[in-house]
Motif scaffolding. Structure first.
Motif, PDB file in Angstrom:
ATOM      1  N   GLU A 135       0.834  -1.207   0.000  1.00  0.00           N
ATOM      2  CA  GLU A 135       0.000   0.000   0.000  1.00  0.00           C
ATOM      3  C   GLU A 135       0.866   1.252   0.000  1.00  0.00           C
ATOM      4  O   GLU A 135       0.585   2.224  -0.710  1.00  0.00           O
ATOM      5  N   LEU A 138       2.301   1.655  -3.453  1.00  0.00           N
ATOM      6  CA  LEU A 138       1.307   2.177  -4.389  1.00  0.00           C
ATOM      7  C   LEU A 138       1.097   3.669  -4.182  1.00  0.00           C
ATOM      8  O   LEU A 138       0.937   4.431  -5.153  1.00  0.00           O
ATOM      9  N   LYS A 141       3.955   5.382  -5.727  1.00  0.00           N
ATOM     10  CA  LYS A 141       3.865   5.307  -7.176  1.00  0.00           C
ATOM     11  C   LYS A 141       2.866   6.327  -7.713  1.00  0.00           C
ATOM     12  O   LYS A 141       3.115   6.998  -8.722  1.00  0.00           O
TER      13      LYS A 141
END
Length: 316
Positions: A135, A138, A141
């Motif tokens: 998580e 992400l 990202k």
């Protein structure tokens, strides 16, 4: 008891000095009946003492016989208990072995499924442990994607502005060509000295300097490299004149001992006079530290001679 009976005669004449009850000293000279005890004044005879000892011996013998019987009976009971314990252990092992066989027979159809479920459970636990890190990755990202997109949008905007802005200056290829021509103008005058046959060129893509068809550092030797740097330094003085407002004015050029690498002094003298003339023509200032004075310089050039010289230091 045997030793006690044997000591009756030995200790018969031994007087009693201490009362065994109150531990007080007993005076043997005090009056007491003849043949009586100093303590209790009872008659004391050898036969009474021997009979007492014999009685104690018989009592102890009877007690020893009873103890031997008890020990024998206890030994038999202990052997029987050990045999019963071994039998019970053997029975327990047989029952446990039978239980394991029965359990394996009952669980055999389900063991593969249970092992598969255990492996899946372990895999799920590992994935659950990795979820916070995934998580976080992400999230980073997404933030990096947004930043890259913003930078790309800004780059596209700047490109559109650059395309829409009219260009009045020279192209990079023209600028590189003018700078290379200014270097070749200088180098052509020294082809008979230490220079090579090829001309200098500059790539507009990465600003790499070429001599002929190869990069300058792969072609030039030590003497030619010094002359190449001097040509480069002289060409810098003409940037503002050759490129106009597209290029800033250098203003100052510093040379560190151009008399090196075995170049003839008259060649260096000519080069320095050429650079001095270029400085006067472009309005720039040139400072050269060297150990050799240069003759026939223009009137505006000043040479400062050091009053003393040191090892490894230039003179002027």
């Amino acid at each position: 008891m045997e030793r006690l009976l044997a000591s009756v005669d030995i200790f018969d004449s031994l007087p009693v000095r201490l009362c065994p009850a109150c531990e007080q000293k007993i005076d043997i000279h005090r009056e007491h009946p003849e043949g009586t005890c100093y303590v209790c004044t009872q008659p004391v005879t050898e036969d009474q003492r021997r009979r007492r000892g014999e009685l104690e011996k018989r009592s102890l013998a009877a007690e020893a016989d009873d103890l031997q019987e008890v020990i024998a009976r206890t030994s038999r009971d202990l052997d029987q208990a050990k045999a019963d314990h071994r039998h019970a252990q053997s029975t327990h092992q047989d029952i446990a072995r039978q239980l394991n066989v029965d359990r394996a027979a009952r669980l055999a159809p389900f063991m593969a499924r249970l092992e598969e479920m255990a492996a899946q459970t372990a895999a799920l636990e590992q994935k659950l442990m990795a979820l916070p890190a995934i998580e976080q990755m992400l999230t980073r990202k997404i933030a990096a994607t947004q930043t890259c997109q913003a930078a790309q949008d800004r780059l596209n905007q700047l490109k559109r502005q650059l395309d829409e802005t009219p260009t009045t200056g020279r192209t990079p290829i023209d600028r590189c060509a003018l700078f290379a021509d200014r270097m070749n103008e200088f180098l052509n005058r020294h082809r008979d000295d230490v220079w090579v046959a090829g001309n200098a060129a500059i790539s507009a893509d990465d600003l790499t300097f070429y001599v002929g068809t190869r990069p300058w550092n792969q072609v030039l030797g030590a003497e030619a490299r010094v002359l190449f740097f001097l040509a480069y330094s002289r060409a810098l003085l003409f940037l503002a004149r050759d490129l106009g407002d597209d290029c800033p004015y250098p203003g100052l050029l510093m040379l560190d001992n151009p008399f090196q690498q075995g170049i003839a002094s008259d060649v260096v003298h000519e080069v320095l006079r050429d650079i001095a003339d270029a400085a006067q023509a472009t309005g720039a200032q040139v400072i050269s530290t060297q150990a050799v004075a240069v003759p026939l310089l223009a009137p505006g050039v000043e040479q400062i001679i050091m009053p003393s010289t040191y090892i490894g230091e230039p003179e002027s």
